[in-house]
Design a protein around this motif. Structure first.
Motif, PDB file in Angstrom:
ATOM      1  N   MET A  59       4.210   2.949   4.923  1.00  0.00           N
ATOM      2  CA  MET A  59       3.669   1.627   4.652  1.00  0.00           C
ATOM      3  C   MET A  59       2.353   1.749   3.881  1.00  0.00           C
ATOM      4  O   MET A  59       1.534   2.594   4.194  1.00  0.00           O
ATOM      5  CB  MET A  59       3.424   0.873   5.957  1.00  0.00           C
ATOM      6  N   GLU A  66      12.435  -3.811   3.364  1.00  0.00           N
ATOM      7  CA  GLU A  66      12.651  -3.469   4.764  1.00  0.00           C
ATOM      8  C   GLU A  66      14.129  -3.602   5.143  1.00  0.00           C
ATOM      9  O   GLU A  66      14.844  -4.451   4.615  1.00  0.00           O
ATOM     10  CB  GLU A  66      11.789  -4.316   5.715  1.00  0.00           C
ATOM     11  N   GLN A 122       6.013   1.105  12.692  1.00  0.00           N
ATOM     12  CA  GLN A 122       6.021  -0.186  11.997  1.00  0.00           C
ATOM     13  C   GLN A 122       5.097  -1.188  12.679  1.00  0.00           C
ATOM     14  O   GLN A 122       4.389  -1.950  12.010  1.00  0.00           O
ATOM     15  CB  GLN A 122       7.453  -0.739  11.946  1.00  0.00           C
ATOM     16  N   ARG A 149      -3.601  -0.454   7.862  1.00  0.00           N
ATOM     17  CA  ARG A 149      -3.048  -0.723   6.533  1.00  0.00           C
ATOM     18  C   ARG A 149      -4.112  -0.553   5.458  1.00  0.00           C
ATOM     19  O   ARG A 149      -3.800  -0.244   4.303  1.00  0.00           O
ATOM     20  CB  ARG A 149      -2.481  -2.141   6.463  1.00  0.00           C
TER      21      ARG A 149
END
Length: 410
Positions: free
Chosen positions: A16, A116, A378, A386
């Motif tokens: 991610m 996804e 996730q 992030r």
């Protein structure tokens, strides 16, 4: 099942924040010849794609046509496909795809970008009495491949319109399989993927995900790619990214709580769904532990918190100061919580045993621990990690804690 299909799925398996969505947007903008369908879990990502690809003029299906008349979103999707538009829409709508959808996609020479993995296999909940009624009255049958079919040979069943319309639609769409003589399993029609010229899946840890096992079940070829950032250009490279630097940067950014509050999760199945269902007093203790962690160990403000548990037990674990900071255990692909840095993951994830058994019975090899790791990673990535900022996590399940440590170390 239906045998090998002609397409090879391109799985873009990168962590991610590595630039998968940016790559996809650049790819669509640079492709002046082909049309695209972009499928994503969330509405805000649809808006992003529409704004980022102005020349593609992406549209999304609506419940009202240009004259203000109500229409089903699926009908809107079909109309847009027939008109040859580039389309951005949700997993939820795409899951309703049927034979008409397939034919329109095929005719339009579309490329699919799936942001996804999505739910491609599910256990269909239906009362035993209703299921038995449908079979005993010859509404449903099972063919040689295990698919449940609707009886369209009889006028009465062919023209049926009532409470079992959803079952009728799924059976006619070849969505339903029989398992263990009584359980209905919904599967996304594999032929939809075959209808596209190319298919890209943007994800991470694909080897641990249900969609991978679904492709294995249906004998679908897939190949791995990863994203490399070269001076701000996001390029697709074949194979998995095996660079140790990818995860090493996160070892110092994830601080895992190590203390007495973890004692509640020492057993292998502690904090699993069955543990919650059978241990009321322990759930109360867990609630106190979460409160203790946020209030006293971390002195966290509610705006900086996210936590999760199984949906049915949210009220029992929720406490003052963090009850509004709950997010779903399976939440992914959203930036709404990227300011948060104090986390509590109070579950011990295992595959749905019915789905697991369904695959195992058909000879599909599963990686249970990688599936659990994928779900955990996730979820953690909804937070400020992030943005490469440090996060602090209370992870009382010893099993889940060890899976996270192993992921960080390998």
């Amino acid at each position: 099942m239906e045998g090998w299909i002609s397409i090879t799925i391109k799985v873009v398996d990168s962590i991610m924040g590595s630039g998968k969505s940016t790559f996809a947007i650049e790819k669509m903008n640079n492709d002046t010849e082909r049309k695209y369908i972009y499928i994503t879990p969330f509405l805000d990502e649809i808006t992003r794609v529409k704004h980022s690809c102005p020349n593609k003029r992406f549209v999304d299906p609506k419940n009202y046509d240009n004259e203000g008349h109500f229409q089903k979103k699926q009908d809107s999707l079909h109309n847009l496909l027939a008109a040859g538009h580039n389309i951005a829409t949700t997993h939820s709508l795409f899951k309703q795809s049927n034979e008409e959808t397939k034919e329109l996609i095929q005719a339009g020479n579309y490329v699919l970008i799936l942001d996804e993995v999505m739910d491609v296999v599910d256990h269909l909940t239906i009362k035993n009495s209703d299921r038995d009624l449908l079979f005993e009255n010859n509404f449903l049958n099972v063919d040689d491949e295990g698919y449940i079919t609707w009886n369209n040979n009889d006028e009465k069943t062919r023209n049926y319109d009532g409470k079992f319309n959803d079952i009728k639609h799924m059976a006619n769409n070849r969505n339903l399989l029989f398992y263990k003589g009584s359980i209905l399993i919904w599967t996304f029609p594999i032929s939809i993927f075959e209808a596209f010229k190319e298919v890209y899946i943007l994800t991470y840890l694909f080897d641990g995900q249900i969609q991978k096992y679904y492709y294995d079940l249906n004998k679908v070829d897939y190949e791995y790619y990863h994203i490399e950032n070269s001076n701000g250009n996001y390029n697709l490279q074949k194979g998995k990214n095996k660079s140790p630097k990818i995860k090493a940067q996160y070892s110092d950014l994830i601080e895992i709580y190590d203390g007495i509050l973890n004692d509640i999760g020492n057993d292998k199945y502690s904090l699993s769904m069955s543990w919650y269902e059978n241990r009321n007093q322990a759930v109360t203790k867990l609630k106190n532990n979460v409160s203790n962690y946020f209030k006293h160990k971390m002195k966290a403000k509610s705006k900086d918190i996210i936590w999760t548990t199984y949906k049915d037990f949210q009220p029992k674990v929720s406490g003052k100061g963090f009850q509004r900071s709950y997010i779903a255990v399976n939440l992914r692909a959203t930036n709404d919580h990227r300011q948060t840095k104090y986390l509590a993951y109070t579950v011990n994830r295992f595959m749905n045993p019915i789905i697991e058994g369904f695959f195992i019975e058909r000879g599909v090899k599963l990686n249970h621990e990688l599936w659990s790791t994928s779900e955990l990673i996730q979820w953690i990535w909804r937070s400020s990690i992030r943005d490469n900022k440090k996060v602090y996590i209370y992870l009382p399940s010893k099993r889940m804690r060890n899976l996270l440590k192993e992921w960080l170390e390998t």
